[in-house]
Design an enzyme around this catalytic site. Structure first.
Site, PDB file in Angstrom:
ATOM      1  N   GLU A  96     174.368  54.897  80.898  1.00  0.00           N
ATOM      2  CA  GLU A  96     175.220  54.016  81.876  1.00  0.00           C
ATOM      3  C   GLU A  96     176.606  54.966  81.153  1.00  0.00           C
ATOM      4  O   GLU A  96     177.439  55.546  81.807  1.00  0.00           O
ATOM      5  CB  GLU A  96     175.418  52.749  81.620  1.00  0.00           C
ATOM      6  CG  GLU A  96     174.796  52.283  82.399  1.00  0.00           C
ATOM      7  CD  GLU A  96     174.598  50.104  82.259  1.00  0.00           C
ATOM      8  OE1 GLU A  96     174.196  50.070  83.121  1.00  0.00           O
ATOM      9  OE2 GLU A  96     174.964  50.552  81.055  1.00  0.00           O
ATOM     10  N   LYS A 133     183.442  36.779  82.857  1.00  0.00           N
ATOM     11  CA  LYS A 133     183.341  38.266  81.796  1.00  0.00           C
ATOM     12  C   LYS A 133     184.361  38.378  81.002  1.00  0.00           C
ATOM     13  O   LYS A 133     184.430  39.029  79.841  1.00  0.00           O
ATOM     14  CB  LYS A 133     182.775  39.437  82.425  1.00  0.00           C
ATOM     15  CG  LYS A 133     180.824  38.762  83.313  1.00  0.00           C
ATOM     16  CD  LYS A 133     179.686  39.165  82.443  1.00  0.00           C
ATOM     17  CE  LYS A 133     178.875  39.137  83.352  1.00  0.00           C
ATOM     18  NZ  LYS A 133     178.935  39.930  84.001  1.00  0.00           N
TER      19      LYS A 133
HETATM   20  C1  5RP Z   1     173.275  47.364  81.620  1.00  0.00           C
HETATM   21  C2  5RP Z   1     174.080  46.363  82.101  1.00  0.00           C
HETATM   22  C3  5RP Z   1     175.045  45.791  83.231  1.00  0.00           C
HETATM   23  O1  5RP Z   1     175.786  46.551  83.156  1.00  0.00           O
HETATM   24  C4  5RP Z   1     175.334  44.887  82.466  1.00  0.00           C
HETATM   25  O2  5RP Z   1     174.651  43.966  81.513  1.00  0.00           O
HETATM   26  C5  5RP Z   1     176.076  43.209  83.581  1.00  0.00           C
HETATM   27  O3  5RP Z   1     175.089  43.058  84.384  1.00  0.00           O
HETATM   28  P1  5RP Z   1     174.935  42.084  85.964  1.00  0.00           P
HETATM   29  O4  5RP Z   1     175.902  42.541  86.145  1.00  0.00           O
HETATM   30  O5  5RP Z   1     173.489  41.829  86.282  1.00  0.00           O
HETATM   31  O6  5RP Z   1     176.282  41.162  84.988  1.00  0.00           O
HETATM   32  O7  5RP Z   1     175.323  46.899  80.894  1.00  0.00           O
HETATM   33  O8  5RP Z   1     172.439  47.444  80.552  1.00  0.00           O
END
Ligand code: 5RP
Length: 225
Positions: free
Chosen positions: A107, A125
């Site tokens: 990522e 978040k």
């Molecule tokens: C994966 C990530 C995801 O983007 C992060 O965990 C957020 O996930 P979600 O949108 O399901 O809450 O970093 O490695």
């Protein structure tokens, strides 16, 4: 079917909002996780309506979903993303902790390569400061040494255990992940640099100074920060 939790609707709103910034002809970094998945699904709908885009997936999961919903794919070798859309586990002052899906190393490569990095999160978040454990992907042989170095930095590492498999989670790159609890991270940039300097660390989930905008899905709509 009506969405059950508010959070699912918030994730969908954030993902759809970010997919809306994608222009015809763009190359798009496709993030991993449930909120990024909402963006990929919306891109699929837009492709069906005639949008011309190519996606660069950040994980096996993102690649699979993009194929399922009809988003054509390309690679970082062939193209530079105009925009990347990706989720996060925590956001503070535009800095992120990522890696809940253990995809943070790829990522970061894709998100950092993009001209514009759009973060998509639900309303749970954003935080006043980063205190979420930081995922650290490490070479398997280096795990004990990396654990010791993380401890000297004030962190408490926990090897992430797999579910429905004995042993650790293994990333798409073939490595285990340590979730490292540093409490409140006062200086994310300094911690990121320190983690980058540990031999055997393949990638960590602190994304400092990379995000251009954050789309926060709420119960009423989307806040863009
Ligand atoms: C994966 C990530 C995801 O983007 C992060 O965990 C957020 O996930 P979600 O949108 O399901 O809450 O970093 O490695």
């Amino acid at each position: 079917m009506e969405e059950s939790g508010g959070t699912e609707a918030q994730k969908r709103r954030a993902g759809e909002s970010a997919a809306g910034v994608v222009d015809d002809g763009d190359v798009v970094g496709l993030g991993t996780g449930s909120t990024a998945a909402a963006a990929i699904r919306e891109l699929g709908r837009r492709v069906e309506s005639g949008l011309d885009v190519r996606g660069v997936p950040t994980s096996h999961g993102a690649r699979r979903l993009a194929r399922e919903v009809g988003v054509p794919l390309t690679t970082l070798e062939a193209a530079t993303p105009d925009v990347a859309v990706d989720g996060a586990d925590q956001v503070a002052d535009g800095d992120l902790v990522k890696g809940g899906g253990a995809a943070h190393t790829r990522e970061k490569v894709v998100d950092a390569a993009a001209d514009r990095f759009v973060v998509v999160v639900d309303a749970g978040k954003p935080a006043p400061a980063l205190d979420h454990p930081v995922p650290v992907e490490a070479l398997a042989d280096a795990v004990p040494a990396v654990e010791r170095r993380v401890e000297t930095l004030g962190g408490a590492p926990t090897l992430r255990a797999a579910e429905r498999k004995d042993g650790p989670v293994i990333t798409d790159n073939g490595n285990p992940v340590l979730d490292c609890d540093f409490g409140v991270v006062d200086d994310p940039r300094a911690l990121a640099a320190a983690l980058d300097g540990i031999p055997g660390v393949v990638g960590h989930g602190l994304f400092v100074g990379l995000a251009d905008e954050v789309h926060v899905g709420t119960d009423d709509g989307v806040e863009v920060r």
